[in-house]
Enzyme design. Structure first.
Site, mmCIF file in Angstrom:
data_model
loop_
_atom_site.group_PDB
_atom_site.id
_atom_site.type_symbol
_atom_site.label_atom_id
_atom_site.label_comp_id
_atom_site.label_asym_id
_atom_site.label_seq_id
_atom_site.Cartn_x
_atom_site.Cartn_y
_atom_site.Cartn_z
ATOM 1 N N LYS A 139 7.237 31.201 14.824
ATOM 2 C CA LYS A 139 7.403 32.662 14.761
ATOM 3 C C LYS A 139 7.689 33.196 16.169
ATOM 4 O O LYS A 139 8.522 34.089 16.346
ATOM 5 C CB LYS A 139 6.148 33.341 14.178
ATOM 6 C CG LYS A 139 5.929 33.122 12.690
ATOM 7 C CD LYS A 139 7.035 33.639 11.790
ATOM 8 C CE LYS A 139 7.109 35.153 11.730
ATOM 9 N NZ LYS A 139 8.096 35.604 10.687
ATOM 10 N N TYR A 184 3.113 26.902 13.056
ATOM 11 C CA TYR A 184 3.554 28.166 12.434
ATOM 12 C C TYR A 184 3.791 29.236 13.493
ATOM 13 O O TYR A 184 4.879 29.827 13.581
ATOM 14 C CB TYR A 184 2.517 28.655 11.404
ATOM 15 C CG TYR A 184 2.693 30.118 11.046
ATOM 16 C CD1 TYR A 184 3.835 30.548 10.366
ATOM 17 C CD2 TYR A 184 1.749 31.074 11.420
ATOM 18 C CE1 TYR A 184 4.016 31.893 10.059
ATOM 19 C CE2 TYR A 184 1.924 32.421 11.118
ATOM 20 C CZ TYR A 184 3.064 32.821 10.442
ATOM 21 O OH TYR A 184 3.254 34.155 10.144
ATOM 22 N N THR A 188 4.323 38.266 13.568
ATOM 23 C CA THR A 188 2.865 38.180 13.464
ATOM 24 C C THR A 188 2.195 38.309 14.825
ATOM 25 O O THR A 188 2.783 37.955 15.854
ATOM 26 C CB THR A 188 2.498 36.815 12.832
ATOM 27 O OG1 THR A 188 1.091 36.612 12.939
ATOM 28 C CG2 THR A 188 3.189 35.657 13.538
ATOM 29 N N ASP A 189 0.939 38.741 14.804
ATOM 30 C CA ASP A 189 0.164 38.820 16.065
ATOM 31 C C ASP A 189 -0.211 37.426 16.572
ATOM 32 O O ASP A 189 -0.643 37.278 17.720
ATOM 33 C CB ASP A 189 -1.099 39.671 15.870
ATOM 34 C CG ASP A 189 -2.053 39.157 14.806
ATOM 35 O OD1 ASP A 189 -1.744 38.134 14.138
ATOM 36 O OD2 ASP A 189 -3.122 39.775 14.618
ATOM 37 N N GLU A 190 -0.022 36.396 15.721
ATOM 38 C CA GLU A 190 -0.421 35.038 16.143
ATOM 39 C C GLU A 190 0.423 34.514 17.288
ATOM 40 O O GLU A 190 0.060 33.522 17.920
ATOM 41 C CB GLU A 190 -0.330 34.068 14.960
ATOM 42 C CG GLU A 190 -1.284 34.434 13.867
ATOM 43 C CD GLU A 190 -1.422 33.338 12.819
ATOM 44 O OE1 GLU A 190 -1.072 32.187 13.094
ATOM 45 O OE2 GLU A 190 -1.890 33.672 11.728
HETATM 46 P P1 NAD Z 1 4.789 34.374 1.875
HETATM 47 O O1 NAD Z 1 4.626 32.954 2.222
HETATM 48 O O2 NAD Z 1 3.945 34.978 0.816
HETATM 49 O O3 NAD Z 1 6.322 34.655 1.444
HETATM 50 C C1 NAD Z 1 7.396 34.118 2.149
HETATM 51 C C2 NAD Z 1 8.650 34.238 1.285
HETATM 52 O O4 NAD Z 1 9.759 33.687 2.025
HETATM 53 C C3 NAD Z 1 8.566 33.467 -0.047
HETATM 54 O O5 NAD Z 1 9.017 34.285 -1.098
HETATM 55 C C4 NAD Z 1 9.494 32.272 0.165
HETATM 56 O O6 NAD Z 1 10.110 31.815 -1.026
HETATM 57 C C5 NAD Z 1 10.510 32.866 1.124
HETATM 58 N N1 NAD Z 1 11.195 31.819 1.899
HETATM 59 C C6 NAD Z 1 10.622 30.765 2.545
HETATM 60 N N2 NAD Z 1 11.574 29.985 3.106
HETATM 61 C C7 NAD Z 1 12.775 30.591 2.833
HETATM 62 C C8 NAD Z 1 14.115 30.285 3.159
HETATM 63 N N3 NAD Z 1 14.457 29.205 3.893
HETATM 64 N N4 NAD Z 1 15.093 31.133 2.730
HETATM 65 C C9 NAD Z 1 14.788 32.226 1.987
HETATM 66 N N5 NAD Z 1 13.525 32.553 1.633
HETATM 67 C C10 NAD Z 1 12.533 31.752 2.061
HETATM 68 O O7 NAD Z 1 4.650 35.166 3.252
HETATM 69 P P2 NAD Z 1 4.092 36.631 3.577
HETATM 70 O O8 NAD Z 1 2.647 36.529 3.823
HETATM 71 O O9 NAD Z 1 4.622 37.585 2.590
HETATM 72 O O10 NAD Z 1 4.786 36.887 5.002
HETATM 73 C C11 NAD Z 1 6.045 37.559 5.094
HETATM 74 C C12 NAD Z 1 6.393 37.738 6.561
HETATM 75 O O11 NAD Z 1 5.389 38.494 7.217
HETATM 76 C C13 NAD Z 1 6.511 36.418 7.337
HETATM 77 O O12 NAD Z 1 7.596 36.515 8.224
HETATM 78 C C14 NAD Z 1 5.191 36.324 8.092
HETATM 79 O O13 NAD Z 1 5.337 35.585 9.277
HETATM 80 C C15 NAD Z 1 4.925 37.791 8.367
HETATM 81 N N6 NAD Z 1 3.504 38.155 8.546
HETATM 82 C C16 NAD Z 1 2.573 37.838 7.582
HETATM 83 C C17 NAD Z 1 1.263 38.241 7.742
HETATM 84 C C18 NAD Z 1 0.206 37.948 6.706
HETATM 85 O O14 NAD Z 1 -0.954 38.261 6.926
HETATM 86 N N7 NAD Z 1 0.546 37.392 5.552
HETATM 87 C C19 NAD Z 1 0.896 38.958 8.884
HETATM 88 C C20 NAD Z 1 1.862 39.262 9.846
HETATM 89 C C21 NAD Z 1 3.167 38.877 9.651
HETATM 90 O O1 TDX Z 2 -10.307 28.562 2.926
HETATM 91 C C1 TDX Z 2 -10.211 29.100 4.022
HETATM 92 N N1 TDX Z 2 -11.328 29.266 4.789
HETATM 93 C C2 TDX Z 2 -11.307 29.868 5.999
HETATM 94 O O2 TDX Z 2 -12.354 30.000 6.661
HETATM 95 C C3 TDX Z 2 -8.949 29.600 4.528
HETATM 96 C C4 TDX Z 2 -7.689 29.439 3.719
HETATM 97 C C5 TDX Z 2 -8.947 30.226 5.754
HETATM 98 N N2 TDX Z 2 -10.081 30.354 6.482
HETATM 99 C C6 TDX Z 2 -10.059 31.089 7.762
HETATM 100 C C7 TDX Z 2 -8.960 30.715 8.726
HETATM 101 C C8 TDX Z 2 -8.731 32.030 9.442
HETATM 102 O O3 TDX Z 2 -9.706 32.215 10.452
HETATM 103 O O4 TDX Z 2 -9.792 32.448 7.400
HETATM 104 C C9 TDX Z 2 -8.954 33.087 8.371
HETATM 105 C C10 TDX Z 2 -7.673 33.568 7.702
HETATM 106 O O5 TDX Z 2 -6.945 32.424 7.280
HETATM 107 P P1 TDX Z 2 -5.472 32.519 6.640
HETATM 108 O O6 TDX Z 2 -5.505 33.365 5.422
HETATM 109 O O7 TDX Z 2 -4.946 31.131 6.538
HETATM 110 O O8 TDX Z 2 -4.691 33.384 7.728
HETATM 111 P P2 TDX Z 2 -4.342 33.152 9.290
HETATM 112 O O9 TDX Z 2 -4.323 31.720 9.653
HETATM 113 O O10 TDX Z 2 -5.187 34.094 10.079
HETATM 114 O O11 TDX Z 2 -2.796 33.677 9.269
HETATM 115 C C11 TDX Z 2 -2.449 34.831 8.485
HETATM 116 O O12 TDX Z 2 -2.288 35.966 9.282
HETATM 117 C C12 TDX Z 2 -1.187 36.025 10.141
HETATM 118 C C13 TDX Z 2 -1.167 34.569 7.689
HETATM 119 O O13 TDX Z 2 -1.329 33.417 6.874
HETATM 120 C C14 TDX Z 2 0.004 34.421 8.612
HETATM 121 O O14 TDX Z 2 1.204 34.242 7.865
HETATM 122 C C15 TDX Z 2 0.102 35.680 9.437
HETATM 123 O O15 TDX Z 2 1.124 35.534 10.384
#
Ligand code: NAD
Ligand code: TDX
Length: 331
Positions: free
Chosen positions: A151, A147, A120-122
């Site tokens: 990462k 988190y 992630t970019d975080e």
């Molecule tokens: P998500 O939470 O929707 O899914 C995560 C999955 O991992 C789930 O299916 C969960 O059951 C599985 N999991 C959790 N712990 C586990 C374990 N110990 N063993 C096996 N499986 C396990 O997450 P997502 O949003 O799909 O993110 C997927 C990946 O992408 C992550 O590595 C996250 O850091 C990265 N990422 C997400 C975003 C975003 O915006 N969602 C952005 C950048 C990077």
């Molecule tokens: O109810 C809400 N109200 C609100 O203002 C929630 C759930 C979030 N927010 C804000 C927090 C953030 O500024 O919205 C923005 C996005 O929030 P999230 O969906 O929780 O994402 P963020 O914390 O930015 O992280 C996401 O992007 C990077 C993913 O959850 C991560 O897994 C990924 O790595």
């Protein structure tokens, strides 16, 4: 090719499996997923019977060893992913994101299997709203939350295993994803389903934080591009120039659902809330020729709103428990 996809029942992982079945039908897929609260086997939908789904923990080294031994490539998506949860209980984040990644690295090292690590970019911390710079591969790591710290730790483990043990691995750091099958705890699905339930969208703090949005299919296409053509040991940032304030996203959701744009509520801010993320994805675009295919955030968001309207069966079971959790932190 036979590929192991960790976290393939989560949001991005399930979309990755769909994308792979559609664009790389020759690839055999094994999904390893612990099926935590964040997973939903039904997200695999029509392709569920075309993949092997194994329920298990990526930190279970003997299980991981057995699975990695028989594949050519690992795509590592599994993680604990929600910042708010990491503030309530960081422990599963350390277990899965750090110990789990360590267990995978040891297995790919033993069996000489290539790894793509999804991050992630975080890990770079945040930017001021008026900062002209964006994150690049050279930006120093500066994570804010449990988190993002776990990462960042997982990325550094991958880099060390490449350098010290010659493991073949690539890393990508992507911005915020949106699209179908995203858990209702996350910002966009939470607000869409709130409006559908007649609840006001909840904006943290002043609502002016900025996220850089990318459609999940564009992320997954980039992951394939990097795995196929990226250089081992390299990091690539993935982003689609989609910066939006949270207020603007909520206004667009409200507009799409026929409500006044100011029908939102400001709630308690997230502690340590990152102000702004912004990605410069020039390296990926110039070196590997990737470009996003979604024309703009507005049309992608519209399609996502429609998906949640049409798939209440998928999100409804998670909604009440998710809101009950938020009620405890007044968010
Ligand atoms: P998500 O939470 O929707 O899914 C995560 C999955 O991992 C789930 O299916 C969960 O059951 C599985 N999991 C959790 N712990 C586990 C374990 N110990 N063993 C096996 N499986 C396990 O997450 P997502 O949003 O799909 O993110 C997927 C990946 O992408 C992550 O590595 C996250 O850091 C990265 N990422 C997400 C975003 C975003 O915006 N969602 C952005 C950048 C990077
Ligand atoms: O109810 C809400 N109200 C609100 O203002 C929630 C759930 C979030 N927010 C804000 C927090 C953030 O500024 O919205 C923005 C996005 O929030 P999230 O969906 O929780 O994402 P963020 O914390 O930015 O992280 C996401 O992007 C990077 C993913 O959850 C991560 O897994 C990924 O790595």
């Amino acid at each position: 090719m036979r590929a192991l996809v960790t976290g393939g029942a989560g949001f991005i992982g399930a979309n990755f499996v769909h994308w792979t079945r559609a664009h790389r039908p020759e690839v055999e897929i094994v999904v390893l997923d612990a099926l935590t609260y964040a997973a939903d086997g039904s997200s695999l939908g029509a392709v569920r019977d075309e993949v092997e789904l194994i329920q298990g923990d990526i930190a279970d080294s003997s299980l991981v060893d057995r699975l990695v031994k028989d594949v050519d490539q690992v795509f590592h998506f599994a993680a604990e992913t929600h910042n708010d949860n990491s503030l309530t209980d960081p422990s599963p984040f350390v277990h899965t994101n750090v110990v789990g990644t360590f267990s995978l690295l040891e297995a790919v090292r033993r069996h000489d299997v290539r790894l793509h690590h999804v991050s992630t970019d975080e890990v770079y911390g945040d930017l001021e709203l008026d900062d002209p710079e964006r994150f690049t591969e050279a930006t120093p790591y500066n994570p804010s939350s449990p988190y993002s710290a776990t990462k960042a730790g997982s990325d550094l483990l991958v880099r060390a295993w490449v350098r010290s043990f010659g493991v073949a691995a690539t890393i990508s750091n992507c911005s915020n994803n949106y699209g179908p099958y995203q858990h209702v705890e996350k910002f966009i699905p939470r607000q869409i389903t709130n409006v559908l339930d007649g609840i006001a969208p909840k904006l943290y703090g002043d609502g002016l934080n900025v996220r850089d949005w990318i459609h999940v299919d564009d992320h997954n296409a980039a992951v394939w591009t990097i795995a196929e053509t990226g250089r081992s040991g390299e990091t690539y940032l993935i982003g689609a120039d989609g910066e939006q304030t949270n207020r603007d996203v909520v206004a667009a959701v409200l507009r799409e659902l026929g409500k006044p744009e100011d029908a939102f509520e400001l709630v308690r801010d997230r502690p340590g809330h990152d102000r702004r993320y912004a990605i410069d994805s020039s390296k990926l675009r110039t070196e590997l020729g990737w470009t996003p295919t979604y024309p703009d955030f507005a049309s992608g968001l519209k399609a996502t709103v429609q998906w949640y309207q049409q798939n209440e069966d998928w999100w409804r079971p998670q909604k009440a428990a998710t809101e009950a959790k938020y009620a405890k932190t007044q968010q």
